[in-house]
Scaffold this motif. Structure first.
Motif, PDB file in Angstrom:
ATOM      1  N   GLY A   2    -118.960 -27.319  78.841  1.00  0.00           N
ATOM      2  CA  GLY A   2    -117.561 -26.968  78.763  1.00  0.00           C
ATOM      3  C   GLY A   2    -116.740 -28.093  78.174  1.00  0.00           C
ATOM      4  O   GLY A   2    -117.118 -29.270  78.214  1.00  0.00           O
ATOM      5  N   TYR A  14    -113.031 -24.087  77.810  1.00  0.00           N
ATOM      6  CA  TYR A  14    -113.932 -23.065  77.280  1.00  0.00           C
ATOM      7  C   TYR A  14    -115.366 -23.581  77.334  1.00  0.00           C
ATOM      8  O   TYR A  14    -115.629 -24.781  77.417  1.00  0.00           O
ATOM      9  CB  TYR A  14    -113.566 -22.698  75.844  1.00  0.00           C
ATOM     10  N   GLU A  15    -116.285 -22.632  77.297  1.00  0.00           N
ATOM     11  CA  GLU A  15    -117.708 -22.932  77.220  1.00  0.00           C
ATOM     12  C   GLU A  15    -118.285 -22.219  76.010  1.00  0.00           C
ATOM     13  O   GLU A  15    -117.719 -21.232  75.513  1.00  0.00           O
ATOM     14  CB  GLU A  15    -118.414 -22.456  78.494  1.00  0.00           C
ATOM     15  N   LEU A  25    -115.936 -13.855  74.949  1.00  0.00           N
ATOM     16  CA  LEU A  25    -115.859 -13.129  76.210  1.00  0.00           C
ATOM     17  C   LEU A  25    -114.552 -13.478  76.912  1.00  0.00           C
ATOM     18  O   LEU A  25    -114.267 -14.662  77.154  1.00  0.00           O
ATOM     19  CB  LEU A  25    -117.045 -13.484  77.114  1.00  0.00           C
ATOM     20  N   HIS A  27    -112.495 -12.945  80.274  1.00  0.00           N
ATOM     21  CA  HIS A  27    -112.689 -12.551  81.672  1.00  0.00           C
ATOM     22  C   HIS A  27    -111.497 -11.764  82.216  1.00  0.00           C
ATOM     23  O   HIS A  27    -110.433 -11.654  81.575  1.00  0.00           O
ATOM     24  CB  HIS A  27    -112.930 -13.786  82.533  1.00  0.00           C
ATOM     25  N   THR A  32    -112.937 -16.334  86.658  1.00  0.00           N
ATOM     26  CA  THR A  32    -113.410 -17.454  85.861  1.00  0.00           C
ATOM     27  C   THR A  32    -114.590 -16.980  85.026  1.00  0.00           C
ATOM     28  O   THR A  32    -115.025 -15.822  85.123  1.00  0.00           O
ATOM     29  CB  THR A  32    -113.851 -18.632  86.747  1.00  0.00           C
ATOM     30  N   ASN A  33    -115.139 -17.875  84.231  1.00  0.00           N
ATOM     31  CA  ASN A  33    -116.307 -17.523  83.433  1.00  0.00           C
ATOM     32  C   ASN A  33    -117.528 -17.184  84.283  1.00  0.00           C
ATOM     33  O   ASN A  33    -118.476 -16.566  83.787  1.00  0.00           O
ATOM     34  CB  ASN A  33    -116.653 -18.672  82.481  1.00  0.00           C
ATOM     35  N   ASP A  34    -117.521 -17.579  85.543  1.00  0.00           N
ATOM     36  CA  ASP A  34    -118.667 -17.270  86.410  1.00  0.00           C
ATOM     37  C   ASP A  34    -118.918 -15.769  86.510  1.00  0.00           C
ATOM     38  O   ASP A  34    -120.058 -15.345  86.725  1.00  0.00           O
ATOM     39  CB  ASP A  34    -118.449 -17.841  87.812  1.00  0.00           C
ATOM     40  N   TRP A  36    -119.011 -13.666  84.266  1.00  0.00           N
ATOM     41  CA  TRP A  36    -119.823 -13.170  83.147  1.00  0.00           C
ATOM     42  C   TRP A  36    -121.310 -13.498  83.341  1.00  0.00           C
ATOM     43  O   TRP A  36    -122.121 -13.221  82.458  1.00  0.00           O
ATOM     44  CB  TRP A  36    -119.367 -13.812  81.829  1.00  0.00           C
ATOM     45  N   ARG A  40    -123.949 -13.051  80.172  1.00  0.00           N
ATOM     46  CA  ARG A  40    -123.802 -14.062  79.126  1.00  0.00           C
ATOM     47  C   ARG A  40    -125.126 -14.530  78.547  1.00  0.00           C
ATOM     48  O   ARG A  40    -125.215 -14.782  77.331  1.00  0.00           O
ATOM     49  CB  ARG A  40    -122.977 -15.254  79.618  1.00  0.00           C
ATOM     50  N   LEU A  51    -116.504 -18.713  75.633  1.00  0.00           N
ATOM     51  CA  LEU A  51    -115.941 -18.232  76.889  1.00  0.00           C
ATOM     52  C   LEU A  51    -114.715 -19.065  77.270  1.00  0.00           C
ATOM     53  O   LEU A  51    -114.818 -20.050  78.009  1.00  0.00           O
ATOM     54  CB  LEU A  51    -116.978 -18.298  78.017  1.00  0.00           C
ATOM     55  N   GLU A  53    -111.281 -19.839  79.331  1.00  0.00           N
ATOM     56  CA  GLU A  53    -110.605 -19.452  80.568  1.00  0.00           C
ATOM     57  C   GLU A  53    -109.099 -19.527  80.307  1.00  0.00           C
ATOM     58  O   GLU A  53    -108.581 -20.562  79.904  1.00  0.00           O
ATOM     59  CB  GLU A  53    -111.024 -20.362  81.725  1.00  0.00           C
TER      60      GLU A  53
END
Length: 269
Positions: A2, A14-15, A25, A27, A32-34, A36, A40, A51, A53
């Motif tokens: 990230g 972002y990641e 992606l 969300h 959070t991105n978790d 996904w 992912r 990704l 946030e």
């Protein structure tokens, strides 16, 4: 991995993962991105996945003033231009789907194809199966505990800022988005509209969205709620990748997609 991108509106976490055509992606609200996690890895096997946030979510700080979908769409446009470096596929879930639609309307040059999952184009009183659910939501309530824990674990503004963010999101849901079917008709990208058969949004609202977007397909996922990517990840991944890989929709008996009849009285031979 990230990192932060210094965008004009907000410094955005972002990641990235994978290689190939870019896919962003987006969300859902409070998330959070978790969230996904179930999709992912499979998507990153085929695409260069980004990704971000959004503001007031995950690792990305809040900013003064109310939250709006338009501001988050503007942030996403800046992310596409500065981090992705050009057009990408957008896959948006819930609030992320609203943001994806706004970006596709405003900047068709930046959107290759779009997937929206459990998205809405009108505010919650007009599209939720149970609009009164917002009246029972409180920052400390049990119904938001899952999201509160996600926020508190990583928020740069600190756990004590959660009540502020929760109030902002709920206020946004009451009055936004305020798109019309005419607005949706401006989406040029091929779109997949996906929804659980027991979603927060009424099926009637989702069908209206599908009918308004010109180059769209509709997928009602059986045995699923608003959490389609968590409940049906294999099916969700297949629907998404099939849509992204498909050149044109061809069916044996098209009705909605039937070619327009040629104008009467064509040119003489």
């Amino acid at each position: 991995m990230g990192d932060y991108a210094n965008l004009p509106g907000v410094t955005t976490w972002y990641e990235t993962e994978g290689a190939g055509d870019p896919l962003v992606l987006l969300h859902g609200g409070f998330c959070t991105n978790d969230t996904w996690g179930a999709l992912r890895a499979d998507l990153a096997a085929e695409y260069h996945v980004f990704l971000p946030e959004r503001r007031a979510h995950g690792h990305t700080p809040d900013v003064p003033g109310p939250l709006s979908y338009q501001d988050m769409a503007d942030d996403t446009v800046a992310f596409l231009e500065t981090v992705v470096g050009g057009p990408a596929h957008l896959v948006g879930w819930s609030d992320g789907g609203v943001v994806a639609l706004l970006v596709a309307i405003a900047r068709p040059d930046l959107v290759r194809k779009v997937v929206v999952i459990g998205a809405n184009f009108r505010p919650s009183p007009e599209c939720f199966v149970e609009p009164a659910m917002l009246d029972t939501m409180t920052p400390a309530g049990a119904d938001l505990a899952f999201f509160r824990e996600m926020y508190e674990a990583v928020a740069p503004d600190g756990a004590e800022h959660w009540p502020v963010v929760a109030a902002k999101v709920i206020d946004m849901w009451r009055t936004q988005p305020a798109l019309t079917t005419g607005d949706l008709a401006r989406v040029q990208a091929p779109a997949l509209v996906m929804v659980g058969d027991d979603d927060m949004m009424t099926l009637e609202h989702t069908i209206a969205l599908y009918r308004a977007v010109p180059r769209s397909q509709l997928a009602v996922v059986p045995g699923a709620s608003h959490l389609v990517p968590l409940e049906k990840p294999a099916l969700g991944n297949r629907l998404i990748t099939d849509h992204l890989l498909q050149d044109e929709v061809e069916t044996l008996l098209p009705i909605r997609r039937a070619p327009a009849p040629e104008a009467a009285g064509g040119t003489a031979a």
